[in-house]
Design a protein around this motif. Structure first.
Motif, mmCIF file in Angstrom:
data_model
loop_
_atom_site.group_PDB
_atom_site.id
_atom_site.type_symbol
_atom_site.label_atom_id
_atom_site.label_comp_id
_atom_site.label_asym_id
_atom_site.label_seq_id
_atom_site.Cartn_x
_atom_site.Cartn_y
_atom_site.Cartn_z
ATOM 1 N N VAL A 21 0.957 -1.275 0.071
ATOM 2 C CA VAL A 21 -0.017 0.102 -0.050
ATOM 3 C C VAL A 21 0.836 1.254 -0.069
ATOM 4 O O VAL A 21 1.806 1.031 0.892
ATOM 5 C CB VAL A 21 -0.872 -0.086 1.183
ATOM 6 C CG1 VAL A 21 -1.800 1.283 1.430
ATOM 7 C CG2 VAL A 21 -1.968 -1.136 1.247
ATOM 8 N N PHE A 22 0.537 2.056 -0.906
ATOM 9 C CA PHE A 22 1.361 3.617 -0.652
ATOM 10 C C PHE A 22 0.211 4.541 -0.554
ATOM 11 O O PHE A 22 -0.878 4.667 -1.133
ATOM 12 C CB PHE A 22 1.805 3.718 -2.227
ATOM 13 C CG PHE A 22 2.949 2.955 -2.407
ATOM 14 C CD1 PHE A 22 4.267 3.429 -1.948
ATOM 15 C CD2 PHE A 22 3.010 1.903 -3.199
ATOM 16 C CE1 PHE A 22 5.379 2.578 -2.262
ATOM 17 C CE2 PHE A 22 4.057 1.109 -3.186
ATOM 18 C CZ PHE A 22 5.383 1.462 -2.850
ATOM 19 N N ARG A 23 0.645 5.471 0.498
ATOM 20 C CA ARG A 23 -0.275 6.509 0.871
ATOM 21 C C ARG A 23 0.418 7.744 0.539
ATOM 22 O O ARG A 23 1.599 7.794 0.009
ATOM 23 C CB ARG A 23 -0.543 6.551 2.430
ATOM 24 C CG ARG A 23 -1.408 5.393 2.695
ATOM 25 C CD ARG A 23 -1.231 5.441 4.625
ATOM 26 N NE ARG A 23 -1.354 6.690 4.953
ATOM 27 C CZ ARG A 23 -2.605 6.891 5.704
ATOM 28 N NH1 ARG A 23 -3.649 5.975 5.883
ATOM 29 N NH2 ARG A 23 -2.861 8.130 6.098
ATOM 30 N N PRO A 24 -0.290 9.010 0.482
ATOM 31 C CA PRO A 24 0.280 10.078 -0.299
ATOM 32 C C PRO A 24 1.486 10.596 0.751
ATOM 33 O O PRO A 24 2.275 11.407 0.292
ATOM 34 C CB PRO A 24 -0.758 11.285 0.038
ATOM 35 C CG PRO A 24 -2.034 10.478 0.152
ATOM 36 C CD PRO A 24 -1.789 9.205 0.571
ATOM 37 N N VAL B 35 1.509 -3.890 -11.433
ATOM 38 C CA VAL B 35 0.366 -3.285 -11.791
ATOM 39 C C VAL B 35 -0.127 -2.039 -10.423
ATOM 40 O O VAL B 35 0.398 -2.397 -9.220
ATOM 41 C CB VAL B 35 -0.843 -3.786 -11.671
ATOM 42 C CG1 VAL B 35 -1.334 -4.731 -10.718
ATOM 43 C CG2 VAL B 35 -2.154 -3.130 -11.949
ATOM 44 N N ASP B 36 -0.479 -0.955 -10.689
ATOM 45 C CA ASP B 36 -1.067 -0.008 -9.537
ATOM 46 C C ASP B 36 -2.252 -0.036 -9.573
ATOM 47 O O ASP B 36 -3.005 0.193 -10.883
ATOM 48 C CB ASP B 36 -0.286 1.365 -9.896
ATOM 49 C CG ASP B 36 1.031 1.595 -9.354
ATOM 50 O OD1 ASP B 36 1.524 0.863 -9.002
ATOM 51 O OD2 ASP B 36 1.467 2.670 -9.862
ATOM 52 N N VAL B 37 -3.141 -0.172 -8.514
ATOM 53 C CA VAL B 37 -4.572 -0.143 -8.294
ATOM 54 C C VAL B 37 -4.808 1.327 -7.602
ATOM 55 O O VAL B 37 -4.430 1.472 -6.572
ATOM 56 C CB VAL B 37 -5.444 -1.178 -7.720
ATOM 57 C CG1 VAL B 37 -6.699 -0.857 -7.648
ATOM 58 C CG2 VAL B 37 -5.185 -2.307 -8.505
ATOM 59 N N VAL B 38 -5.207 2.463 -8.322
ATOM 60 C CA VAL B 38 -5.474 3.663 -7.959
ATOM 61 C C VAL B 38 -6.773 3.864 -7.169
ATOM 62 O O VAL B 38 -7.726 3.434 -7.923
ATOM 63 C CB VAL B 38 -5.112 4.820 -8.822
ATOM 64 C CG1 VAL B 38 -5.322 6.193 -8.033
ATOM 65 C CG2 VAL B 38 -3.882 4.474 -9.618
ATOM 66 N N MET B 39 -6.815 4.159 -6.019
ATOM 67 C CA MET B 39 -8.140 4.519 -5.246
ATOM 68 C C MET B 39 -8.200 5.909 -4.690
ATOM 69 O O MET B 39 -7.203 6.518 -4.232
ATOM 70 C CB MET B 39 -8.267 3.267 -4.152
ATOM 71 C CG MET B 39 -8.156 1.825 -4.771
ATOM 72 S SD MET B 39 -7.863 0.834 -3.333
ATOM 73 C CE MET B 39 -6.255 1.266 -2.758
ATOM 74 N N ASP B 40 -9.347 6.396 -4.498
ATOM 75 C CA ASP B 40 -9.618 7.479 -3.734
ATOM 76 C C ASP B 40 -9.609 7.449 -2.118
ATOM 77 O O ASP B 40 -9.399 6.334 -1.589
ATOM 78 C CB ASP B 40 -11.032 8.193 -4.186
ATOM 79 C CG ASP B 40 -12.181 7.302 -3.678
ATOM 80 O OD1 ASP B 40 -12.207 6.514 -2.797
ATOM 81 O OD2 ASP B 40 -13.617 7.442 -4.255
ATOM 82 N N GLY B 41 -9.803 8.373 -1.384
ATOM 83 C CA GLY B 41 -9.607 8.013 0.133
ATOM 84 C C GLY B 41 -10.633 7.187 0.680
ATOM 85 O O GLY B 41 -10.496 6.834 1.815
ATOM 86 N N ASN B 42 -11.559 6.767 0.016
ATOM 87 C CA ASN B 42 -12.684 5.751 0.399
ATOM 88 C C ASN B 42 -12.183 4.337 -0.154
ATOM 89 O O ASN B 42 -13.197 3.371 0.035
ATOM 90 C CB ASN B 42 -14.067 6.327 0.245
ATOM 91 C CG ASN B 42 -14.509 7.617 1.030
ATOM 92 O OD1 ASN B 42 -14.272 7.437 2.078
ATOM 93 N ND2 ASN B 42 -15.287 8.291 0.212
ATOM 94 N N GLY C 83 3.714 5.533 -10.836
ATOM 95 C CA GLY C 83 3.017 6.761 -11.581
ATOM 96 C C GLY C 83 2.539 7.622 -10.412
ATOM 97 O O GLY C 83 3.060 7.537 -9.142
ATOM 98 N N PRO C 84 1.911 8.876 -10.495
ATOM 99 C CA PRO C 84 1.707 9.599 -9.584
ATOM 100 C C PRO C 84 0.650 9.281 -8.445
ATOM 101 O O PRO C 84 -0.074 8.210 -8.899
ATOM 102 C CB PRO C 84 1.166 10.974 -10.419
ATOM 103 C CG PRO C 84 0.553 10.346 -11.805
ATOM 104 C CD PRO C 84 1.576 9.061 -11.925
ATOM 105 N N ILE C 85 0.928 9.878 -7.344
ATOM 106 C CA ILE C 85 -0.167 9.473 -6.184
ATOM 107 C C ILE C 85 -0.789 10.581 -5.963
ATOM 108 O O ILE C 85 -0.433 11.698 -5.352
ATOM 109 C CB ILE C 85 0.731 9.103 -4.980
ATOM 110 C CG1 ILE C 85 1.797 7.908 -5.224
ATOM 111 C CG2 ILE C 85 -0.214 8.779 -3.649
ATOM 112 C CD1 ILE C 85 2.568 7.823 -4.078
ATOM 113 N N PRO C 86 -2.073 10.745 -6.616
ATOM 114 C CA PRO C 86 -2.988 11.718 -6.453
ATOM 115 C C PRO C 86 -3.307 12.054 -4.886
ATOM 116 O O PRO C 86 -3.361 11.414 -3.969
ATOM 117 C CB PRO C 86 -4.336 11.148 -7.143
ATOM 118 C CG PRO C 86 -3.799 10.158 -7.989
ATOM 119 C CD PRO C 86 -2.788 9.389 -7.394
ATOM 120 N N ALA C 87 -3.566 13.339 -4.703
ATOM 121 C CA ALA C 87 -3.739 13.760 -3.360
ATOM 122 C C ALA C 87 -4.892 13.036 -2.821
ATOM 123 O O ALA C 87 -6.007 12.876 -3.340
ATOM 124 C CB ALA C 87 -4.182 15.318 -3.451
ATOM 125 N N GLY C 88 -4.691 12.631 -1.434
ATOM 126 C CA GLY C 88 -5.696 11.862 -0.722
ATOM 127 C C GLY C 88 -6.061 10.378 -1.223
ATOM 128 O O GLY C 88 -6.823 9.655 -0.594
#
Length: 551
Positions: free
Chosen positions: A336-339, A354-361, A372-377
């Motif tokens: 797991v990667f967090r901001p 692979v990266d599975v990108v998820m929102d804060g929920n 790749g980039p880690i979007p805010a939150g």
């Protein structure tokens, strides 16, 4: 000023308040207090306690000094033996052969031997033999350096050493710096990192950013150093447990000793800790998470889950025990990667990762190639090998994962709380229930083949120590080292004895070596030394810090 004797549990009024450990006696002098006796070196050495300084209400800072130089500079040679080259060998034959070779070239060599305790398998101790040339007083490092040059010209690989490091009896000197925080002080205890978890920063910079009254170095980390040939490229990555604000930012090397702050049960605790994280996919499938905020496949300090094994082939397979400083590897992981990690995830070599990108929920917003980039939150699950295959099979854009994390103590009880922070330092534990207890094996601080204690245990180094008294006071202690004129450092045993003397009910070692840093009210208080040959103090960038801040 008249001479004055009182119990150390009482304050002694001089030019300012003197705060001394419970149970010892003291003699007040104009220059400070002579306390009998800090348990370092011979019993006839006097301990001088400088007047304590008030950092803030309920927080004192005090320096204890003791001893005098008696060790020597020498030149140590790398020894050829069937296992390769080494500075120390167990078989005396090869050391003696090198001494004979030195004599043929006109150098008077010798073999210095130390007995190192065997911690596993019922052994008592094993010898470690070093070949050395020359004896120079503490103030004549230059003489040893000149001799080193002559030996290298003659074809030897050599380094200068100061014999206090060996761990044999010494007269020091030592400087012990002690911060004591009363449990009623209107402050909070935290662990903090720098700009992000993946980047190292000085303790002073972290203290400034946090507005800290006091700060010391916290976890050991993936240091960019010639002594760390398996460096990942991310210099702030903690080795083992790191929690701040009740957020797990680095998983535990399960079973290693940690400093627990503002958690369940007590504001300060020392205990062995395990962490577990899992995610449940929308289809009900569950996956254990291998790591938090680290390069997948690389488990620094080991003590993880799954098919981890030591990169050097030592230990057991799978390797689920902690090993300080060792690198375990696993080709099939989910991390797991967090901001807090930084701006981008690592980019593993294999295209199928692979990266599975998820929102804060934890709702999936994108599935992409790893790196790749880690979007805010956001949160990102990065998979390699079988971990990548699992994510591709069970992640879907628009669907959500359900996370779950536990952090538990040696009794299996949760240690978390709303303001919980924790760091696992270099280890080991030093004091438990008011008595010396050094759990070297539990912290993986021994040779996996011979069972002997590691150099970080038996040698003298600078050390950062933390503990809690029976009254609930937090102790943050640094003992400088690598400086023959002021402080030579301590072994783990000496560190434990010192913490017991200071009144610790429980204590552990946070950092060993050049990490050792103490900052009070924004100023560097100690003398961090990167090596014995360093020309002066240098603040090392580290992974995180333990701080005391105003509430």
């Amino acid at each position: 000023m008249p001479r004055l004797r009182r119990g150390l549990a009482a304050a002694i009024a001089l030019t300012s308040m003197i705060v001394l450990p419970p149970g010892a006696s003291a003699v007040a002098e104009d220059a400070g207090v002579t306390a009998q006796h800090l348990p370092l070196g011979p019993a006839d050495l006097e301990t001088v306690a400088e007047p304590a300084q008030d950092v803030a209400p309920g927080i004192t800072y005090q320096t204890f000094s003791q001893g005098r130089p008696s060790d020597l500079w020498s030149v140590e040679l790398e020894i050829d033996w069937p296992g390769g080259k080494s500075w120390r060998v167990g078989n005396r034959t090869y050391a003696d052969a090198m001494v004979a070779d030195l004599a043929d070239k006109g150098f008077a060599g010798r073999v210095d031997t130390r007995q190192v305790p065997v911690l596993t398998g019922g052994g008592v101790s094993l010898p470690q033999n070093a070949v050395r040339v020359g004896r120079f007083d503490a103030g004549d490092q230059a003489g040893a350096t000149r001799l080193k040059g002559w030996l290298e010209t003659s074809g030897y690989s050599a380094r200068t050493v100061y014999t206090a490091q060996d761990g044999a009896p010494s007269t020091g000197p030592w400087q012990v710096r002690v911060v004591k925080v009363d449990p009623t002080a209107n402050v909070a205890f935290k662990a903090v990192h720098g700009q992000d978890v993946s980047t190292a920063q000085t303790v002073r910079d972290m203290a400034t950013a946090a507005g800290a009254l006091v700060a010391v170095n916290g976890s050991e980390f993936d240091i960019d150093s010639p002594t760390n040939p398996n460096y990942s490229g991310f210099g702030g990555d903690p080795e083992g447990l790191y929690v701040t604000g009740n957020n797990l930012l680095s998983e535990a090397n399960n079973g290693r000793t940690a400093l627990l702050l503002e958690g369940a049960g007590a504001r300060v605790r020392v205990d062995e800790v395990t962490s577990r994280t899992q995610v449940t996919a929308a289809d009900g499938q569950v996956r254990q998470i291998d790591g938090i905020n680290r390069v997948p496949g690389r488990i620094r300090g080991c003590g993880g889950i799954g098919a981890d094994h030591r990169l050097d082939g030592k230990g057991t397979d799978p390797e689920t025990r902690p090993w300080r400083g060792a690198l375990c590897v696993d080709a099939d992981e989910v991390v797991v990667f967090r901001p807090e990690w930084g701006t981008t995830t690592p980019r593993p070599d294999a295209a199928e990762n692979v990266d599975v990108v998820m929102d804060g929920n934890w709702k999936v917003t994108e599935i992409r190639a790893a790196g790749g980039p880690i979007p805010a939150g956001s949160r990102i699950l990065q998979g390699i090998g079988a971990g990548a295959a699992w994510l591709r099979a069970h992640a879907a854009v628009g669907a959500s994962f359900k996370p779950g994390t536990s952090i538990t103590d040696s009794q299996g009880k949760s240690v978390t709380g709303p303001a919980f922070s924790a760091v696992a330092g270099g280890g080991p534990a030093l004091v438990r229930d008011g008595e010396v207890l050094i759990n070297t094996v539990a912290n993986g601080m021994h040779d996996p083949v011979w069972g002997t204690a590691s150099s970080a245990v038996v040698e003298r180094h600078p050390r950062t120590l933390a503990g809690v008294t029976a009254a609930g006071e937090l102790l943050l202690v640094t003992i400088d080292g690598r400086d023959p004129a002021t402080s030579v450092g301590v072994t783990a045993q000496e560190a434990a004895e010192a913490m017991k003397w200071l009144g610790a009910e429980d204590a552990l070692s946070l950092g060993v070596g050049g990490d050792t840093t103490l900052v009070t009210k924004g100023a560097l208080a100690n003398r961090p030394m990167d090596s014995w040959t360093a020309t002066g103090p240098m603040e090392r960038k580290v992974g995180n810090a333990v701080v005391v801040v105003n509430k």
